[in-house]
Scaffold this motif. Sequence first.
Motif, PDB file in Angstrom:
ATOM      1  N   PHE A 185      14.012  31.278   0.202  1.00  0.00           N
ATOM      2  CA  PHE A 185      13.342  30.065  -0.487  1.00  0.00           C
ATOM      3  C   PHE A 185      15.668  30.500  -2.067  1.00  0.00           C
ATOM      4  O   PHE A 185      16.129  30.067  -1.865  1.00  0.00           O
ATOM      5  CB  PHE A 185      13.058  30.023  -1.484  1.00  0.00           C
ATOM      6  CG  PHE A 185      12.051  30.007  -1.116  1.00  0.00           C
ATOM      7  CD1 PHE A 185      11.505  29.312   0.045  1.00  0.00           C
ATOM      8  CD2 PHE A 185      10.716  30.481  -2.324  1.00  0.00           C
ATOM      9  CE1 PHE A 185      10.154  28.881   0.779  1.00  0.00           C
ATOM     10  CE2 PHE A 185       9.559  30.649  -0.126  1.00  0.00           C
ATOM     11  CZ  PHE A 185       9.422  29.390   0.035  1.00  0.00           C
ATOM     12  N   ALA A 186      16.198  31.750  -1.442  1.00  0.00           N
ATOM     13  CA  ALA A 186      16.589  32.168  -2.180  1.00  0.00           C
ATOM     14  C   ALA A 186      18.564  31.899  -1.275  1.00  0.00           C
ATOM     15  O   ALA A 186      19.116  32.145  -1.923  1.00  0.00           O
ATOM     16  CB  ALA A 186      16.712  33.924  -2.344  1.00  0.00           C
ATOM     17  N   ALA A 187      17.922  31.505   0.154  1.00  0.00           N
ATOM     18  CA  ALA A 187      19.006  31.364   1.146  1.00  0.00           C
ATOM     19  C   ALA A 187      20.010  30.369   0.501  1.00  0.00           C
ATOM     20  O   ALA A 187      19.337  29.036   0.671  1.00  0.00           O
ATOM     21  CB  ALA A 187      18.775  31.456   2.109  1.00  0.00           C
ATOM     22  N   ASP A 188      21.035  29.882   0.428  1.00  0.00           N
ATOM     23  CA  ASP A 188      21.565  28.588   1.096  1.00  0.00           C
ATOM     24  C   ASP A 188      20.806  27.491   1.942  1.00  0.00           C
ATOM     25  O   ASP A 188      20.746  26.744   2.255  1.00  0.00           O
ATOM     26  CB  ASP A 188      23.125  28.930   1.480  1.00  0.00           C
ATOM     27  CG  ASP A 188      23.520  29.737   0.111  1.00  0.00           C
ATOM     28  OD1 ASP A 188      23.564  29.484  -1.112  1.00  0.00           O
ATOM     29  OD2 ASP A 188      24.540  30.718   0.469  1.00  0.00           O
ATOM     30  N   ARG A 200      23.859  26.889  -6.764  1.00  0.00           N
ATOM     31  CA  ARG A 200      22.544  27.598  -6.397  1.00  0.00           C
ATOM     32  C   ARG A 200      21.675  27.628  -7.220  1.00  0.00           C
ATOM     33  O   ARG A 200      20.506  28.502  -7.876  1.00  0.00           O
ATOM     34  CB  ARG A 200      23.100  29.104  -5.908  1.00  0.00           C
ATOM     35  CG  ARG A 200      23.107  29.976  -4.573  1.00  0.00           C
ATOM     36  CD  ARG A 200      23.530  30.652  -4.177  1.00  0.00           C
ATOM     37  NE  ARG A 200      23.801  31.130  -4.066  1.00  0.00           N
ATOM     38  CZ  ARG A 200      24.734  32.258  -3.217  1.00  0.00           C
ATOM     39  NH1 ARG A 200      24.644  33.128  -3.690  1.00  0.00           N
ATOM     40  NH2 ARG A 200      24.901  32.497  -0.725  1.00  0.00           N
ATOM     41  N   THR A 212      23.436  18.647  -8.199  1.00  0.00           N
ATOM     42  CA  THR A 212      21.826  19.053  -8.207  1.00  0.00           C
ATOM     43  C   THR A 212      21.217  18.565  -9.068  1.00  0.00           C
ATOM     44  O   THR A 212      20.385  19.217  -9.727  1.00  0.00           O
ATOM     45  CB  THR A 212      22.378  20.875  -8.422  1.00  0.00           C
ATOM     46  OG1 THR A 212      23.218  20.436  -9.279  1.00  0.00           O
ATOM     47  CG2 THR A 212      22.711  21.089  -6.856  1.00  0.00           C
ATOM     48  N   ARG A 247      18.542  22.198  -2.732  1.00  0.00           N
ATOM     49  CA  ARG A 247      19.458  23.073  -2.420  1.00  0.00           C
ATOM     50  C   ARG A 247      20.258  23.263  -1.324  1.00  0.00           C
ATOM     51  O   ARG A 247      21.359  23.231  -0.698  1.00  0.00           O
ATOM     52  CB  ARG A 247      19.537  24.373  -3.448  1.00  0.00           C
ATOM     53  CG  ARG A 247      18.936  24.936  -3.216  1.00  0.00           C
ATOM     54  CD  ARG A 247      18.321  26.266  -3.886  1.00  0.00           C
ATOM     55  NE  ARG A 247      19.480  27.117  -3.228  1.00  0.00           N
ATOM     56  CZ  ARG A 247      19.878  28.719  -2.936  1.00  0.00           C
ATOM     57  NH1 ARG A 247      19.167  29.107  -3.830  1.00  0.00           N
ATOM     58  NH2 ARG A 247      20.805  29.138  -2.380  1.00  0.00           N
ATOM     59  N   ASP A 248      19.707  23.332  -0.382  1.00  0.00           N
ATOM     60  CA  ASP A 248      19.601  23.820   1.108  1.00  0.00           C
ATOM     61  C   ASP A 248      19.937  22.681   1.559  1.00  0.00           C
ATOM     62  O   ASP A 248      21.403  22.678   2.730  1.00  0.00           O
ATOM     63  CB  ASP A 248      18.641  24.518   1.984  1.00  0.00           C
ATOM     64  CG  ASP A 248      17.345  23.776   2.177  1.00  0.00           C
ATOM     65  OD1 ASP A 248      17.190  22.332   1.189  1.00  0.00           O
ATOM     66  OD2 ASP A 248      16.293  23.855   3.095  1.00  0.00           O
ATOM     67  N   ASP A 268      23.813  22.227   0.320  1.00  0.00           N
ATOM     68  CA  ASP A 268      24.311  23.136   1.165  1.00  0.00           C
ATOM     69  C   ASP A 268      25.001  23.020   2.302  1.00  0.00           C
ATOM     70  O   ASP A 268      26.298  22.124   2.797  1.00  0.00           O
ATOM     71  CB  ASP A 268      23.838  24.265   1.218  1.00  0.00           C
ATOM     72  CG  ASP A 268      24.630  25.617   2.002  1.00  0.00           C
ATOM     73  OD1 ASP A 268      25.144  26.046   1.759  1.00  0.00           O
ATOM     74  OD2 ASP A 268      24.162  25.513   3.085  1.00  0.00           O
TER      75      ASP A 268
END
Lengths: 570, 570
Positions: A408-411, A519, B189, B196-197, B200
């Motif tokens: 979930f932290a990943a882009d 983010r 956002t 968020r992905d 991205d």
Amino acid sequence: MAESGQKLANGKTRIDFATDPSRYRHWKLGVDGKIATLTMDVDEKGGLFEGYDLKLNSYDLGVDIELADAFERIRFEHPQVRVVVLRSGKPRVFCAGANIRMLAGASHVHKVNFCKFTNETRNAIEDASAGSGLRTLCVINGTAAGGGYELALAADHIILVDDGSSAVSLPEVPLLAVLPGTGGLTRVTDKRKVRRDRADFFCTTEEGVKGKRAAEWRLVDEVAPSSQLEAAVAARAREFADGAAAGRAGTGVDAGASGIALTPLERVVTADRRDYEYVSVAFDRAARIATVTLRGPDGPPPSGDADMVSQGAAFWPLQLARELDDAILDIRLNECDVAALVFKSEGDLRTVLDHDNFLDAQGGHWLAREIRLKWKRVLKRIDLTSRSLVALVEPGSCFAGTLAEIVFAADRSYMLIGELDGDNRPAAAITLAEVNLSGELAMCNGLGRLRTRFLGEMSAHDKARVAIGQVLDAAAAERLGLVTFALEDIDWEDEIRVFLEERASFSPDSLTGLEANLRFGGPETMETKIFGRLTAWQNWIFQRPNAIGETGALSRYGSGRKPEFDTKRV
Amino acid sequence: MAESGQKLANGKTRIDFATDPSRYRHWKLGVDGKIATLTMDVDEKGGLFEGYDLKLNSYDLGVDIELADAFERIRFEHPQVRVVVLRSGKPRVFCAGANIRMLAGASHVHKVNFCKFTNETRNAIEDASAGSGLRTLCVINGTAAGGGYELALAADHIILVDDGSSAVSLPEVPLLAVLPGTGGLTRVTDKRKVRRDRADFFCTTEEGVKGKRAAEWRLVDEVAPSSQLEAAVAARAREFADGAAAGRAGTGVDAGASGIALTPLERVVTADRRDYEYVSVAFDRAARIATVTLRGPDGPPPSGDADMVSQGAAFWPLQLARELDDAILDIRLNECDVAALVFKSEGDLRTVLDHDNFLDAQGGHWLAREIRLKWKRVLKRIDLTSRSLVALVEPGSCFAGTLAEIVFAADRSYMLIGELDGDNRPAAAITLAEVNLSGELAMCNGLGRLRTRFLGEMSAHDKARVAIGQVLDAAAAERLGLVTFALEDIDWEDEIRVFLEERASFSPDSLTGLEANLRFGGPETMETKIFGRLTAWQNWIFQRPNAIGETGALSRYGSGRKPEFDTKRV
């Protein structure tokens, strides 16, 4: 390989974040029951780089690495400590801030990463207060200028000696044409809530503010005449030690609790790899990718509190967190050419989940709590790492509970549907745990990563909650919105290769700016303000000729010549 | 004097913000009952500067000045309008965003100020929705790329044609190595709450996202096939027109309400002065100071609604707001060497207060409401002006109610104690009104200026409330925390001179960064995120060689040569 613009001292080629009190050159850590005293006494000749002396308790990254380590040790090795008294070992000076010559000589990359790490260290001091009830009491016995005052601002309580000359100051703007960028401006406005016109005066006045006005303006909490300073410090430390204890009921720490030793991490460093016990980093230098593989635990969780304490630093979640933290910092500071971090995992999903459940069950124990808080900090460090973050959920991976946070932290995340040809490992799966939804591992914005992910669809958050404990295959994970793309075997390699090549082809700066905006949706906190707003303006200023040009203030500092500015406002 | 890096077209030497529909080159404004249609049809040859063509509905500051004007006119001249249909007059393209050649050739100063103004214009579109119930419906009939999609994002509702090719996109990162800096990232956002992905993916994909996926990902609100587009737009416009009307009960606007004409502002421009009826700006070029003097009303407020409407654009609070807005924009874009704005006022405190009380009493009338909202926008424009803001409260000044907000917007304020020798004007005083405490004139952070000022001391806010209507002399104003310093006659000139000299000696960049951090304590909103976070990162990127260097993406755009990047991450 350190992108510093300067030469590391003592012939070193990499910046190393591992240290321990026996090796400190700049700090002394003394523990007496509930009270620890952390004394800053910077060794002038102990700079991390060549070319400057750390006069007047000024600091560089090396000094801050020791400070960060000291707080980690207090939390894990001395759990009975309730108050840290942060003070100077030098007469008439608390701390003169970041070393200007170091800053003037450092590359942009190093300046930015130096500020990021020092910010994380100060946030960790506040996290110790909020999360562990460990109060910090800062004693200012003389000059606290710039980064020196910013360090004090991280404390819960600031005592300033009232001797007619000692002052707190943020002289960056008038003196150096840069900002108090280690949280200074944000903590003045948002933590100490100083009136904005007073803040304007304070931040543009080289000599700072002293005595009663400093207290009246909320810049410090109390002042004490020289003759009564030690008595005031002792009384306040005692008060906080007792008060904090009352506030920490149920955390399993009593005055006699003994900590665990944070033993040195074992690392095997080769040209293109870093291997720890549970973390491996492999560099593909042509592709500018670092693949970070996390390994699950070797066996079941401990049988209980006592077993956990006796495993100590070898307890899997703690060791993994420490190894991962070290690996991330190493990449940030020493491997600036890496465009993307690709996270993978290997291990048994169920055993990882058992460890999360164990930590939940032992939530009342100080060590379980500290381990969770450590993960919170490490995961924040990942969120704040300005590289493309990618998670690959493959057969045999173990992204469950705390480890799923990395997805979930990943882009972006990719998950393989089914199995790979000739691969007998279990199909890729993700399992959620309570910790993914509780907010315990909140990001800088104060929300959990799933909560942030689903800002626009609360129902998705609710559905994720219902799925806790289930083994979610790619189709289920995609349906729940947990991964970006679920891919068939046939597309897997090509899609990911093309994506990573594309990433590596983009301007690194535009990606850094993109990440800083994408983010951290949702609410802002002091931390997001520091990293998102204050840092961005500081980075901008760090690029401007008025600071770093030939006639700029940083370049001319100490030369006896006044800076010359382009007077145009933007 | 415009710091553009480019030459203004048609031999002009200053950027002028005054326009009206008869002079528009890029927009057509049509009004039909409750529905206005604002059609973007950019004149390729109508660039503000020489050296580029505004192809494919791309825009520069000149295009945006007309857009901002159009929304002002709809609000004041056509109060019966409930919905603005924002659309393109060109086939298969909605808007290609900011013109790249203009950006590539513009100075850093102009780029930053261009972005700031376009952001303010988009915020004003949202303010019209939130404050006046004026909904905007955006029709995307083709390409909406970069700033084109960012413009759409300011609307309440976006309809995208689903024709197999039309897409929304934010291609800045992959194409230009800069950010979608006109609110794009923040609105993705935080307004549209895109996962968020997915954000991205979207922000790194040149070709963007089209059709059903655009709706599924929340990038647009609905899609319609070409053949049904007009029917869908008409239906939605009708629905919003009726719905908005229901939500605007009590605002005194009925379908037959007639507006007031925003007549041209009269300005006398000389080398070192700008003189309007109620605003004068005097430049001291050696000291780099612009003194902005606001004059109070000539007589009592109107006798009632009808009188107010009949005064129209000549009604003092409205005329003053328009003049002040024009003066501030002129300084921002055309007078980049000015270090400080010194605000003064002249007039009768009581009459100013009477006007505020009049607007309060007529709060239910559309024009009174629009005037207050106009002041809210103008005051925000001042908050966001990156110059040192100083207020001098002197004998004969009239900082009451709305005008007192200028004192609270200043970085610092000075107030004279008593009278000056040989000066028979009344002693300096401030008077608060309900509007200073109601939050009606909220800053970008969503809080009133006094509330922001007293974040750390709610009791001070309460004390200010008690003082509403009182004539506060310097001692009282200082005691209440309303001014920074109250000074005696003997210190007045020297203190202020030294302060202004000191300000002018600081690095303009560090002051810009300081202001961006100190002026907006407390909560963050989408607006503060746009100006504090997104803008700061964009400004940083606008300084980086990867964007603006010889081999950078902005410089090489359209040259057929690929940009070359320094691959190091910071």
